[in-house]
Design a protein around this motif. Structure first.
Motif, short mmCIF file in Angstrom:
data_model
loop_
_atom_site.label_atom_id
_atom_site.label_comp_id
_atom_site.label_asym_id
_atom_site.label_seq_id
_atom_site.Cartn_x
_atom_site.Cartn_y
_atom_site.Cartn_z
N LEU A 23 0.83 -1.22 -0.56
CA LEU A 23 0.08 0.00 -0.12
C LEU A 23 0.55 1.59 0.03
O LEU A 23 1.98 1.09 0.20
CB LEU A 23 -1.09 0.04 1.08
N ALA A 24 -0.03 2.48 -0.54
CA ALA A 24 0.49 3.56 -0.62
C ALA A 24 0.48 4.21 0.69
O ALA A 24 -1.27 4.31 0.45
CB ALA A 24 1.92 3.99 -1.81
N LEU A 25 0.92 5.36 1.04
CA LEU A 25 -0.42 6.24 2.22
C LEU A 25 -1.32 7.32 0.90
O LEU A 25 -0.04 7.87 0.14
CB LEU A 25 0.44 6.56 3.02
N PRO A 26 -2.26 7.78 1.73
CA PRO A 26 -3.19 9.59 0.84
C PRO A 26 -1.30 9.97 0.32
O PRO A 26 -1.00 10.37 1.71
CB PRO A 26 -3.92 8.82 1.24
N ASN A 27 -1.79 10.86 -0.32
CA ASN A 27 -0.54 11.81 0.08
C ASN A 27 -0.95 12.94 1.31
O ASN A 27 0.06 13.21 1.89
CB ASN A 27 -0.82 12.77 -1.37
N LYS A 28 -1.80 12.71 2.18
CA LYS A 28 -3.08 13.64 2.80
C LYS A 28 -1.63 13.31 4.17
O LYS A 28 -1.06 14.09 5.49
CB LYS A 28 -3.76 13.84 2.88
N ILE A 29 -1.73 12.18 4.26
CA ILE A 29 -0.94 11.63 5.22
C ILE A 29 0.95 11.23 5.30
O ILE A 29 0.79 10.19 4.57
CB ILE A 29 -1.42 10.01 5.49
N ARG A 30 1.34 11.95 5.94
CA ARG A 30 2.30 11.82 5.91
C ARG A 30 3.77 10.68 6.41
O ARG A 30 4.37 10.21 5.20
CB ARG A 30 3.05 13.18 7.02
N SER A 31 3.15 10.46 7.70
CA SER A 31 3.69 9.01 7.44
C SER A 31 2.38 7.99 8.64
O SER A 31 2.20 9.23 9.56
CB SER A 31 4.91 9.57 8.22
N LYS A 48 -19.16 -2.08 5.07
CA LYS A 48 -17.14 -2.19 5.10
C LYS A 48 -16.49 -2.00 5.63
O LYS A 48 -16.86 -1.45 6.94
CB LYS A 48 -16.99 -1.17 4.02
N LEU A 49 -15.00 -2.78 5.68
CA LEU A 49 -13.99 -2.38 6.34
C LEU A 49 -12.79 -1.33 6.27
O LEU A 49 -12.88 -0.79 4.85
CB LEU A 49 -12.87 -3.22 6.52
N TYR A 50 -12.77 -0.19 6.92
CA TYR A 50 -11.89 1.00 7.45
C TYR A 50 -10.95 1.50 8.07
O TYR A 50 -11.15 0.56 9.18
CB TYR A 50 -13.43 2.12 7.50
N PHE A 51 -9.34 1.76 7.72
CA PHE A 51 -9.16 1.94 8.35
C PHE A 51 -8.73 3.59 9.24
O PHE A 51 -9.61 4.02 8.37
CB PHE A 51 -7.45 2.00 7.71
N TYR A 52 -8.32 3.63 10.11
CA TYR A 52 -8.52 4.97 11.06
C TYR A 52 -6.46 4.85 11.32
O TYR A 52 -6.05 3.77 11.78
CB TYR A 52 -9.10 4.84 12.29
N ILE A 53 -6.41 5.63 10.61
CA ILE A 53 -4.63 6.45 10.26
C ILE A 53 -4.56 7.90 11.47
O ILE A 53 -5.10 8.63 11.05
CB ILE A 53 -3.95 6.45 9.21
N THR A 54 -3.69 7.71 12.15
CA THR A 54 -3.18 8.81 12.28
C THR A 54 -1.28 9.13 12.29
O THR A 54 -0.79 8.13 11.67
CB THR A 54 -2.84 8.69 14.05
N ASP A 55 -1.13 10.31 11.94
CA ASP A 55 0.59 10.26 11.02
C ASP A 55 1.40 10.97 12.69
O ASP A 55 2.15 12.26 12.50
CB ASP A 55 0.32 11.07 10.00
N GLY A 56 0.67 11.12 13.30
CA GLY A 56 0.86 12.31 14.74
C GLY A 56 0.68 13.95 14.06
O GLY A 56 0.83 14.44 15.42
N SER A 57 -0.41 14.06 13.50
CA SER A 57 -0.88 15.42 13.58
C SER A 57 -1.84 15.31 14.35
O SER A 57 -2.11 14.51 15.33
CB SER A 57 -0.84 15.60 12.41
N SER A 58 -3.18 16.05 14.20
CA SER A 58 -3.78 16.87 14.56
C SER A 58 -5.26 15.58 14.45
O SER A 58 -6.53 16.12 15.18
CB SER A 58 -4.16 17.73 15.47
N GLN A 59 -5.17 15.22 13.22
CA GLN A 59 -5.97 15.02 12.45
C GLN A 59 -6.21 13.56 12.03
O GLN A 59 -5.17 12.17 12.93
CB GLN A 59 -6.11 14.86 11.46
N ILE A 60 -7.15 12.17 12.38
CA ILE A 60 -7.79 10.84 12.47
C ILE A 60 -8.01 10.70 10.72
O ILE A 60 -8.61 11.86 10.94
CB ILE A 60 -8.23 10.15 13.05
N PHE A 68 -8.24 2.11 -0.58
CA PHE A 68 -7.10 3.68 0.15
C PHE A 68 -7.18 3.94 0.31
O PHE A 68 -6.50 5.68 -0.17
CB PHE A 68 -5.72 2.21 -0.12
N LYS A 69 -8.77 5.16 0.11
CA LYS A 69 -8.44 6.89 -0.59
C LYS A 69 -9.11 6.60 1.00
O LYS A 69 -10.14 6.08 1.82
CB LYS A 69 -9.71 7.07 -1.54
#
Length: 92
Positions: A23-31, A48-60, A68-69
């Motif tokens: 997978l490649a992370l969407p561009n908005k997600i830094r890491s 459906k299955l959803y991923f909840y991802i944090t990149d250490g910012s104030s957003q989930i 993967f969008k």
């Protein structure tokens, strides 16, 4: 969907350790340093299955597991009073 292990953009089957995808992370997600998943219904009522991802910012970020969008994001809010009391070791 079988249980999956996701690490460093690789997706493995948790039982067989067979590599299923990359997978490649969407561009908005830094890491992505935090990821979990949840089965929920979409706007059409389809489960459906959803991923909840944090990149250490104030957003989930909520990411569709199939495409993967990013489907939405929301802010992480920490109560300042809670944080101050926690810092002082006070009980709640």
């Amino acid at each position: 969907m079988n249980d999956l292990i996701i690490w460093n953009s690789f997706v493995w089957n948790a039982e067989t350790l067979e590599l299923k995808n990359t997978l490649a992370l969407p561009n908005k997600i830094r890491s992505g340093w935090g990821i979990t998943s949840r089965q929920e219904k979409d706007a059409d009522g389809i489960s459906k299955l959803y991923f909840y991802i944090t990149d250490g910012s104030s957003q989930i970020f909520v990411v569709d597991a199939e495409t993967f969008k990013i489907v939405r994001s929301f802010p992480v809010i920490i109560e300042l009073i809670f944080l101050l009391k926690w810092n002082k070791g006070e009980k709640f």
